[in-house]
Design an enzyme around this catalytic site. Structure first.
Site, PDB file in Angstrom:
ATOM      1  N   ASP A 296      -6.136  -0.703   5.578  1.00  9.48           N
ATOM      2  CA  ASP A 296      -6.048  -1.739   4.564  1.00  9.48           C
ATOM      3  C   ASP A 296      -6.533  -3.086   5.058  1.00  9.48           C
ATOM      4  O   ASP A 296      -6.194  -4.111   4.476  1.00  9.48           O
ATOM      5  CB  ASP A 296      -4.602  -1.870   4.085  1.00  9.48           C
ATOM      6  CG  ASP A 296      -4.080  -0.546   3.590  1.00  9.48           C
ATOM      7  OD1 ASP A 296      -4.794   0.085   2.806  1.00  9.48           O
ATOM      8  OD2 ASP A 296      -2.982  -0.145   3.980  1.00  9.48           O
TER       9      ASP A 296
ATOM     10  N   ASP B 199      -0.993  -0.589   6.165  1.00 12.21           N
ATOM     11  CA  ASP B 199      -1.108  -0.213   7.569  1.00 12.21           C
ATOM     12  C   ASP B 199      -2.364  -0.867   8.108  1.00 12.21           C
ATOM     13  O   ASP B 199      -3.351  -1.061   7.405  1.00 12.21           O
ATOM     14  CB  ASP B 199      -1.034   1.308   7.768  1.00 12.21           C
ATOM     15  CG  ASP B 199      -2.324   2.013   7.480  1.00 12.21           C
ATOM     16  OD1 ASP B 199      -3.301   1.725   8.188  1.00 12.21           O
ATOM     17  OD2 ASP B 199      -2.349   2.842   6.560  1.00 12.21           O
TER      18      ASP B 199
ATOM     19  N   ASP C   1       0.871  -1.159   0.000  1.00  8.86           N
ATOM     20  CA  ASP C   1       0.000   0.000   0.000  1.00  8.86           C
ATOM     21  C   ASP C   1       0.923   1.228   0.000  1.00  8.86           C
ATOM     22  O   ASP C   1       2.097   1.120   0.348  1.00  8.86           O
ATOM     23  CB  ASP C   1      -0.868  -0.032   1.259  1.00  8.86           C
ATOM     24  CG  ASP C   1      -1.660   1.242   1.411  1.00  8.86           C
ATOM     25  OD1 ASP C   1      -2.360   1.585   0.444  1.00  8.86           O
ATOM     26  OD2 ASP C   1      -1.568   1.882   2.458  1.00  8.86           O
TER      27      ASP C   1
END
Lengths: 748, 232
Positions: A607, A603, A400
């Site tokens: 997510d 994180d 991410d």
């Protein structure tokens, strides 16, 4: 014993789970009695447990030593008896030789008796204990075999005919004890990483009760009580500072090597170190529920969850003991009926010794426990041993962006100055004003100014006024007027006009979705700072490290496309941008279909769905608020380089497990065939057993030495100083140089 | 056994080679004993333990030699081969100790970390029984010199002569080990270097004798090699 240890009843020496009763799953254990998982732990415990009673400890080790000494004697007598067979093959015996022969047989009996008492008794005790708990171990069969060899030899001596097997009985006892001792020490070392953590917590705590500080046991402190912690002490509980301030070393929990300043209202975690202050803390989580205890509890829980290999070994081990017992009985009976009782006993004993399931039972857990402990030391928390096995199998890794590859702390991307303005002057003014504000953008401006112009002569403003979240203004001698630094709205409100040249820069920033800060005086905006997210200093090297492990690395982000493209260029990695959460899931599924198992690094909060969808979810920034639900793997430190390190550790762990299992199965298969056919002397079988345990233990222990190589690559070392700490650090040199090029080309 | 005195001298002077490995153990043994006589007693008990282990290992080696010799399928004269092998190892070891080998000093010995925890418990114990056991276990510490003499013991082809060879070798190592444990380094550095050279030469000489003996066995075989399958 700690409360957690009581919650997971285990071996009183190494703390690992006790073997379960194989026909029922009820724990039949007297809570007050120490219980041991093996005879090695029993002996090792009596040697080490009593630190006060040194004499007893020495006596236990002396016991083993004496047994070895007596066994050496027995071996010499046995060899003397054997050499007689060689000397006298086909020759007549003399009377003297016969007397000597009888003497050696009696000496063998005499010297083997102490061995039986010294080493046989602990094994008998342990077997009796496990039998009472309803656990059948091969120890019982070994004891039966040894007893049979001994009784047979005594009968031979009394009848004056037949072979004696004292050396077999002695060597088997010595080797079995040695092997178990080795295993016990190995198991203890596998648990030691955690013990080291819990030992760091102070046992006694200074609680303030009725206004008076008093020393009490850590466990006696309740939530909401006030605890005083002086410089140099570790916090024993979680809490909130109510009085005083201190620089706190949080390395144990977050891996962060820099100390952080904490004052009233800030949270502190157990296990962290108060380096310089004297603080009073209100307890928010008492002993047993605070951070370090939760960490230990999580790792212990992870041990309990069994992976694929462990389940395989367990399934085999479940049938192992009954099957071996049956085989031993059959082999004994077969050889007895074919070649006589002595051959039957020896073959049966050899089968039992070779089939001792120590290597099989330890092959997986010892490796997994060692790896979990090593990972915890490096602030990597695995949810289970199964997660470790899954991580080893991943083919692709998806990152991410926000909060994972970036820090969440903004940095100045560039400064656009209006025509006719001096960049240096602007920076000096901006730095002076920014240092008066605590806003993260102000910190970024201040850091940028210092990095862009080394030896910058900061102009100190007077009469500084700051409007929270908007900007700051102050009187400056250099301009002779008030200077404003803040958001576009803030400077417009102050009556400053933006020139068309700057207006374009402002527009561009808006289109790109970037934050900006304007600086100006005397009715005109003179410069515009544009910001960008700051990549974690180790982001590039972390992705490179993943590639080195032949993982397919890519970034999934919900951010704008053009920012994704910039990131792709900067990190040299494919980026899929403008993804909605469900599209992220689809991207992961697609990668899984194309490449194989995928790990998602994100994180833990934003997510969560993607982390759950991936084969292995790796959560960044669990920090002190670790929760098991968010991911399979938690990186307590916000250090991306731990991703590749964890994959490496997991792969090595699975490699070691496979080696161990292969060894255990191959050794058992070959040895068993030899033993069942009566071609393996029990002495060699016992030696092979000790060697096999030694191999499994030492092979697994290699994982404890998995090097922490994350700081070794040049790239990450060069990037590291750029980490933003409260906005006081500056950009890496090459970045600031790149940005100043833009600075030197004023927008027309 | 003609070479038993030579084995003794080999042990006596060769032990300076082993002071590096076993010297610290002897020092630990006497570290907290103030009276020299009590310390000497401990050193001697310790050495007795070592000699015991050497003798047992020697007996095992002798038995192995005997057993190999009795094998009817043996194609070569095992005793001779062992004697020559032992001789070669001893010569190589002697040359390496003195630093006369082209590839420099040979480092003999492995990490004793595993033994260390055990041995320390025994070495520091006040009672003589533990000291004896410490000696017994020290005898097992891997050492090139011990292995070379074990090969000599194996070449005797007899349980008792094998044990005697190793016991005499062990006896030879007592003076220097006890001296190290009692007085630290009484000899000056120069003297030690000289002793080392002489010791190395002595080990080489033992090796030469062993080879000569092995060759003698082969020679005896020459015309009347009735047992050899190849010559029938």
């Amino acid at each position: 014993m700690t409360p957690q240890a009581e919650a997971h009843p285990g071996c009183s020496y190494c703390g690992l789970p006790l073997p379960r009763c194989w026909w029922s799953h009820d724990e039949q254990r007297d809570a007050d009695q120490p219980a041991f998982c093996c005879v090695g732990c029993r002996i090792a415990s009596s040697v080490t447990q009593s630190r006060g009673a040194e004499g007893q400890a020495r006596w236990m080790l002396t016991r083993l030593g004496l047994a070895i000494f007596f066994t050496m004697n027995v071996m010499v007598f046995a060899m003397a008896l054997w050499s007689r067979d060689i000397y006298l093959a086909g020759q007549e015996t003399s009377e003297l030789a016969d007397t000597l022969w009888q003497l050696f047989r009696y000496l063998g009996l005499l010297f083997s008796l102490p061995v039986l008492l010294l080493l046989g008794v602990p094994i008998v005790e342990n077997t009796w204990d496990t039998l009472r708990r309803g656990v059948l171990t091969t120890d019982l069969l070994i004891l039966l075999g040894v007893a049979a060899a001994y009784v047979y030899s005594i009968v031979s001596i009394i009848s004056g005919d037949g072979h004696v097997y004292f050396e077999v009985a002695c060597m088997v006892l010595v080797m079995v004890t040695l092997g178990r001792w080795l295993e016990a020490r190995g198991k203890l070392r596998a648990s030691q990483a955690l013990d080291a953590l819990s030992r760091l917590l102070p046992q006694r705590v200074r609680v303030i009760r009725n206004g008076q500080p008093q020393l009490v046991d850590r466990a006696a402190v309740a939530v909401a009580e006030h605890v005083r912690v002086t410089a140099g002490e570790r916090f024993a509980v979680d809490g909130r500072i109510v009085e005083g301030a201190a620089e706190i070393d949080q390395q144990l929990i977050t891996g962060e090597s820099e100390t952080v300043a904490r004052g009233p209202g800030d949270a502190v975690y157990s296990g962290t170190l108060n380096t310089d202050g004297d603080v009073v803390v209100q307890v928010t989580a008492a002993a047993g529920a605070e951070t370090v205890s939760r960490l230990i509890e999580l790792v212990q829980a992870a041990r309990e969850a069994k992976g694929r290999y462990q389940r395989l070994a367990d399934r085999v081990a479940q049938w192992f003991v009954p099957a071996v017992s049956l085989l031993a009985i059959v082999v004994t009976w077969l050889h007895t009926s074919q070649t006589g009782l002595e051959e039957g006993i020896l073959a049966g004993l050899a089968v039992v010794l070779i089939a001792c399931p120590c290597a099989l039972g330890l092959a997986t857990p010892l490796a997994v426990w060692t790896a979990l402990g090593r990972a915890a030391q490096q602030q990597v928390l695995f949810g289970s041993g199964a997660a470790l096995e899954r991580l080893a199998a991943i083919q692709a890794v998806r990152f991410d962006k926000t909060g994972t590859l970036t820090t969440g702390q903004p940095v100045v991307d560039n400064l656009t100055v209006d025509d006719g303005e001096q960049a240096d002057e602007l920076l000096a003014l901006a730095a002076g004003l920014a240092s008066a504000s605590t806003h993260s953008l102000a910190g970024a401006v201040s850091g940028y100014a210092r990095a862009a112009c080394h030896g910058l002569d900061v102009f100190a403003p007077s009469d500084v006024k700051s409007v929270a979240g908007r900007g700051v203004s102050g009187q400056c001698q250099q301009t002779g007027s008030r200077v404003w630094l803040g958001s576009e709205a803030y400077v417009r409100q102050a009556g400053l006009q933006i020139s068309t040249g700057l207006q374009r820069a402002v527009q561009e920033a808006h289109t790109a979705g970037r934050s900006l800060v304007c600086i100006g005086w005397d009715g005109r905006v003179r410069g515009v700072f544009r910001f960008r997210e700051q990549l974690r200093p180790e982001a590039a090297s972390a992705i490179a490290a993943c590639r080195k492990l032949e993982l397919d690395a890519a970034v999934l982000t919900g951010d704008h496309d053009h920012r994704g493209a910039a990131l792709a260029e900067q990190l040299q990695v494919p980026v899929s941008a403008e993804l909605l959460p469900q599209q992220k899931l689809a991207a992961i599924d697609h990668a899984a279909g194309r490449l194989g198992p995928v790990a998602m690094v994100g994180d833990g909060l934003n997510d969560a769905p993607a982390l759950a969808a991936a084969h292995v979810g790796i959560a960044m920034g669990c920090g002190a608020d670790m929760t098991r639900d968010c991911a399979d793997v938690c990186l307590l430190s916000n250090d991306l380089s731990r991703v590749a390190w964890s994959v490496k550790l997991a792969r090595r762990c699975v490699h070691v497990i496979r080696q161990n299992l292969f060894w255990a199965f191959a050794y058992n298969a070959v040895g068993m065939a030899l033993a069942a056919s009566g071609r393996l002397n029990p002495i060699w079988a016992a030696a092979a057993m000790a060697l096999s345990s030694f191999f499994v233990v030492s092979n697994s222990m290699r994982l404890a030495a998995e090097p922490d190589d994350s700081y070794l690559t040049d790239e990450s070392a060069a990037d590291r100083p750029a980490a933003a700490h409260g906005g006081t650090e500056y950009e890496p040199l090459e970045n600031s140089l790149r940005d100043t090029k833009i600075l030197e080309a004023p927008v027309a | 056994m003609i070479e038993l005195p030579l084995v003794f001298v080999g042990g006596l002077l060769g032990s300076s080679h082993c002071i590096g490995m076993c010297g610290p153990l002897a020092l630990v043994l006497g570290s907290n004993r103030q009276q020299p006589l009590a310390n000497l007693g401990r050193q001697l008990v310790f050495s007795t333990g070592r000699i015991f282990t050497y003798a047992v290992l020697g007996a095992a080696a002798g038995f192995a030699g005997l057993w190999l010799r009795s094998q009817p399928t043996a194609l070569v004269n095992i005793q001779a081969a062992l004697a020559i092998l032992a001789g070669l190892v001893l010569i190589a070891l002697g040359l390496a100790t003195a630093g006369w080998l082209p590839w420099g000093r040979l480092k003999v010995g492995v990490s004793s970390c595993f033994a260390a925890t055990w041995l320390k418990t025994f070495l520091t114990a006040p009672d003589l029984m533990s000291v004896f056991l410490a000696g017994v276990f020290t005898g097992f510490i891997p050492c090139g010199l011990v292995y070379a003499f074990l090969a000599v013991a194996a070449s005797t082809g007899s349980l008792w002569f094998g044990a005697a060879t190793m016991a005499v070798f062990g006896l030879g190592t007592v003076p220097l080990m006890a001296l190290t444990g009692c007085g630290g380094s009484l000899l000056s550095l120069v003297t030690r270097t000289r002793v080392l050279r002489v010791a190395a030469l002595c080990v080489v000489a033992t090796g030469l004798v062993s080879i000569a003996r092995g060759a003698g066995y082969l020679d005896l075989l020459g015309p009347t090699a009735a047992g050899c399958l190849m010559c029938q």
